[in-house]
Scaffold this motif. Sequence first.
Motif, PDB file in Angstrom:
ATOM      1  N   MET A   1       0.841  -1.173   0.000  1.00  0.00           N
ATOM      2  CA  MET A   1       0.000   0.000   0.000  1.00  0.00           C
ATOM      3  C   MET A   1       0.887   1.237   0.000  1.00  0.00           C
ATOM      4  O   MET A   1       1.707   1.436   0.874  1.00  0.00           O
ATOM      5  N   GLY A   2       0.723   2.121  -0.982  1.00  0.00           N
ATOM      6  CA  GLY A   2       1.512   3.333  -1.082  1.00  0.00           C
ATOM      7  C   GLY A   2       0.822   4.504  -0.414  1.00  0.00           C
ATOM      8  O   GLY A   2      -0.292   4.408   0.085  1.00  0.00           O
ATOM      9  N   ILE A   3       1.510   5.615  -0.423  1.00  0.00           N
ATOM     10  CA  ILE A   3       0.971   6.839   0.172  1.00  0.00           C
ATOM     11  C   ILE A   3       0.444   7.722  -0.948  1.00  0.00           C
ATOM     12  O   ILE A   3       1.148   7.991  -1.914  1.00  0.00           O
ATOM     13  N   GLU A   4      -0.803   8.158  -0.806  1.00  0.00           N
ATOM     14  CA  GLU A   4      -1.394   9.076  -1.770  1.00  0.00           C
ATOM     15  C   GLU A   4      -1.131  10.498  -1.289  1.00  0.00           C
ATOM     16  O   GLU A   4      -1.593  10.907  -0.217  1.00  0.00           O
ATOM     17  N   LEU A   5      -0.391  11.254  -2.087  1.00  0.00           N
ATOM     18  CA  LEU A   5       0.080  12.578  -1.680  1.00  0.00           C
ATOM     19  C   LEU A   5      -1.043  13.607  -1.528  1.00  0.00           C
ATOM     20  O   LEU A   5      -1.036  14.395  -0.580  1.00  0.00           O
ATOM     21  N   LEU A   6      -2.021  13.607  -2.440  1.00  0.00           N
ATOM     22  CA  LEU A   6      -3.079  14.622  -2.389  1.00  0.00           C
ATOM     23  C   LEU A   6      -3.882  14.560  -1.085  1.00  0.00           C
ATOM     24  O   LEU A   6      -4.071  15.602  -0.429  1.00  0.00           O
ATOM     25  N   PRO A   7      -4.341  13.402  -0.639  1.00  0.00           N
ATOM     26  CA  PRO A   7      -5.052  13.365   0.647  1.00  0.00           C
ATOM     27  C   PRO A   7      -4.166  13.784   1.830  1.00  0.00           C
ATOM     28  O   PRO A   7      -4.632  14.460   2.744  1.00  0.00           O
TER      29      PRO A   7
END
Length: 198
Positions: A1-7
């Motif tokens: 699971m990666g990190i979503e930058l916008l949220p």
Amino acid sequence: MGIELLPVLSYALVSIFTPGPNNITSSSLGMRVGYPRTLRFIGGVVTGFFCIMVATGLLTELLVSAYDRIAIVLKIAGVAYLLWIAWTVVRPQGKKHASPVASGTRYRDGLLLQFVNPKVILFGLTMYATLLAPLAKSWLAVVISAVLLTVLSFCSTSLWALLGAGIQRFIANPKVRFAYSLVLVGLLLYAAWSIVAS
């Protein structure tokens, strides 16, 4: 699971830049003593903020499981401190309040505020338990992300302090200054009520 930058950025910007104890106090101090003398307080804020972010990042699982047991203590301490800040914002400003110690501009004041500031603690828990959860496995990733979040905190408290200092020039009238202080107190009381109601 990666990190979503916008949220992550959205949550960080909204949480850090909206009114809360750090920003409201910085604005009040900026208005009362100017930006340069508020920097000691801001230094304490960002140091404490960094410590809270690292602690919540590294201890997320433990803190989330213990939160129910410590929530009432945090709420009481947070509300008491917010009420004290509200009083310092509207109290009469005689000569006895002119020193940095009396005006609340001390490094220690900003630092200690973080440890009773539910907004910062809940922000850290939410950030590292959800949006930045993959980072919690690496102490280096937690420290780097905490540094980046702390830079945002410095920018926010500085912006609010500069707003207060800028307003200082335009509201030399004591009645207008008092009205601005009442707005800040209203925001602090709302924050205290939000803590009680949660």
